[in-house]
Design a protein around this motif. Sequence first.
Motif, mmCIF file in Angstrom:
data_model
loop_
_atom_site.group_PDB
_atom_site.id
_atom_site.type_symbol
_atom_site.label_atom_id
_atom_site.label_comp_id
_atom_site.label_asym_id
_atom_site.label_seq_id
_atom_site.Cartn_x
_atom_site.Cartn_y
_atom_site.Cartn_z
ATOM 1 N N ILE A 1 0.811 -1.210 0.000
ATOM 2 C CA ILE A 1 0.000 0.000 0.000
ATOM 3 C C ILE A 1 0.850 1.267 0.000
ATOM 4 N N SER A 2 2.156 1.125 0.229
ATOM 5 C CA SER A 2 3.011 2.313 0.256
ATOM 6 C C SER A 2 3.340 2.759 -1.167
ATOM 7 N N PRO A 3 3.239 4.047 -1.451
ATOM 8 C CA PRO A 3 3.562 4.516 -2.804
ATOM 9 C C PRO A 3 5.059 4.610 -3.072
ATOM 10 N N TYR A 4 5.862 4.428 -2.028
ATOM 11 C CA TYR A 4 7.306 4.557 -2.170
ATOM 12 C C TYR A 4 7.986 3.220 -1.893
ATOM 13 N N ALA A 5 9.149 3.044 -2.479
ATOM 14 C CA ALA A 5 9.925 1.833 -2.256
ATOM 15 C C ALA A 5 10.507 1.847 -0.844
ATOM 16 N N PHE A 6 10.660 0.667 -0.264
ATOM 17 C CA PHE A 6 11.206 0.533 1.084
ATOM 18 C C PHE A 6 12.708 0.789 1.028
ATOM 19 N N GLY A 7 13.160 1.838 1.716
ATOM 20 C CA GLY A 7 14.567 2.217 1.682
ATOM 21 C C GLY A 7 15.194 2.191 3.053
ATOM 22 N N TYR A 8 16.414 2.698 3.116
ATOM 23 C CA TYR A 8 17.152 2.667 4.377
ATOM 24 C C TYR A 8 16.477 3.524 5.441
ATOM 25 N N ASN B 1 15.562 2.160 9.089
ATOM 26 C CA ASN B 1 16.040 2.799 10.308
ATOM 27 C C ASN B 1 14.878 3.212 11.207
ATOM 28 N N TYR B 2 13.861 3.792 10.597
ATOM 29 C CA TYR B 2 12.690 4.236 11.358
ATOM 30 C C TYR B 2 11.991 3.053 12.025
ATOM 31 N N MET B 3 11.840 1.959 11.296
ATOM 32 C CA MET B 3 11.153 0.797 11.845
ATOM 33 C C MET B 3 11.961 0.151 12.961
ATOM 34 N N SER B 4 13.256 -0.052 12.743
ATOM 35 C CA SER B 4 14.080 -0.713 13.751
ATOM 36 C C SER B 4 14.182 0.119 15.019
ATOM 37 N N SER B 5 14.318 1.432 14.882
ATOM 38 C CA SER B 5 14.410 2.295 16.061
ATOM 39 C C SER B 5 13.069 2.416 16.770
#
Length: 687
Positions: free
Chosen positions: A43-50, A54-58
């Motif tokens: 559902i995200s319009p953008y590709a999953f990037g660094y 970083n945001y998810m892990s933190s």
Amino acid sequence: MSAIAGHGREIAYGSMGRWLNRAKPTLIPIAVFAFFFSVQLAISPYAFGYFDFNYMSSGGATLALAAMGETVIVLAGGFDLSAGAVISLVNVMMATTMQDSIASQVGWGLAGIALGGLVGAFNGFFVAFFRLQSIVVTLASMFIVSGCALLIRETPGGQIASGFSAIIAGDAIPNLLPSAVVVLLLAFLVWHLIKKSRLGVAIFAVGSDEAAAGYSGIDVRWTKFLSFVIGGSFYGAAGAFLSAQTGSSDPLVGQPLLLPIFAAVVVGGTLLGGGRGGCFGSIVGAYVLMIIVNVLLAFNVPSYYSPMAQGIILIIAALAQSLGRKSRLSLSVAFLTTRFRAWRDGTLPARARSVRVPTASVSRRDPLTIKRPSWFARHKDTLRFALPSYIAFVAVVAATAIWLGPHRLDAHYFNSLTVLCGFLAILALGQGSVIITGGLDLSVPWTIGLCAIVLTTLAPGDNIAAIWAIPLVLVLGGLIGLINGLGVSFFGLPPIVCTLGTSAILQSAALVYSNGTPSGFSPPAVRWFMNSSLLGVTPVVWFLILFVIAGTLLLEYSTVGRRFYATGNSPVAAYLSGINVPAATTVAYILSGVCSALTGVLLTGFNGQATLGMGDEYLLPSIAVVVVGGTLITGGRGHYLGMVGGVLVLVTMQTLLAGTNLPFAVRSILFGLVILGAVVSLRERSA
């Protein structure tokens, strides 16, 4: 050769099946995370990037570290309610004292972990060596630690050294590896080493069967103690990471983490009660909760539904753990199926009628006549556990007279004191009944809040509407209790998990129903009942007198009350004696729900309106007054008049402290010390 090959394949398949069965509690949350992560990518319009990595892990690291600490304690058969308070304490301590030097950053980073371990040692000491229930000990320590955090800093503020934040919450390898991943890997490595050690084996053994572990030579006390130390150290690490992530402090930052911590532990496959699970699953469980909330936000679902999602996930995960041929749900279904078939075939036995057996008359002058014990002899155990609360009440009143002056103890003081005691006295009947049966009701605060909001919405300043709105609200509270009771008795959910999940669902229901802002006012009749005067006292005082009498008769002299005590003493013995244990347990939760709803009604009259979170301040005191009143937290022992004595002690003490210049933080610390002291002094002599 083909036969040998076929036999080898059977062995391989059997080994694979056993491995899958052992790994199932961990594989399920991994699969759930993969599913929702795929949904988020789709559902995200953008590709999953660094940046997203970083945001998810933190974002989930703090919860993952805290869940690891809770997991260690749960594996050893305990519970810890102080996790959020420890995180807050470490956060404010570091933000207040850390300097920019490398030595200060390293020193306070390690000190934060050590501080968490010290709190864990405090909890473990009373749990392991005094053999107190971990729920009550950590409840008391939560008050104490929260007070310490507020004593250090009452409001958000302070600053964490930028270098510390960059190292702990920044990038380990720029644009490749976030520091949060390294922190979690190091934490998991520590757990892996503990798990493979003799201490790790002992933790699993004690959680599986404490008695068998003791017979096999394991030092159960030191194992429990060290499990709390390890768990507290993980909380300290969570507080240090949160400090680095936010760059400042908040003395209340850990309060909302209690539900997610338990949810992450349960979703990760750790069995509440101990003996099965692990920290890796809890890490995955933490990120499952985070990714689900992210998906809900991506679908533009209001944040009001986030607590509901967490509560439902917690309940479903706990229910999935208990599924099996010997689970409570399977046994309940089998029992109901058997009774239905017997009823259909006409073979269901009728309820046996009690038969009075005539006894031979014995002359009063007969020396063989057994003398009836005196009243004190018959009630010595009740007096031993209930009387100290009244002695403490008298002592606190005397201290109030000395501190504030005897002139303050007039009729107005005792009238106001009785009104303030009324809320907890009503809650004590419901919470005490649940505790006597061996349970615990954590849905009290949002049952109060939701029922109060419903009342002011249905009858906004309208006495006529209140005639049907108040009974409807009481029925709503009873339905909430019924849901809790069925979850515990029929589905076999742990009381803490079931009622904590229900509380989260009720929180979302209150937010959605009121759209985040409760409207309306309490009916004038309810306001008169709580604030006016009738025969020289507030009208609710007369009601409270009748309520205490009725509560005493219900618990101590009715068949329902005796079933509560029998169920709490031994569910198996109660069942064999003919008591419907699931029904007795469910009735106790229904009573708790009705008492919570009634408290919500009275609070609207006292305050004039309903507010979100108006029941939050009553959850822990509702448990504390029951324990201070001499009720055994594991069930089977207690007296309602003792609970009323506990209410008098705590409310009188709060009133005394409120009249002093002591800050709220000190009052919280003293409150926790009183709870802990009561539990220590009233513990079982055999312990």
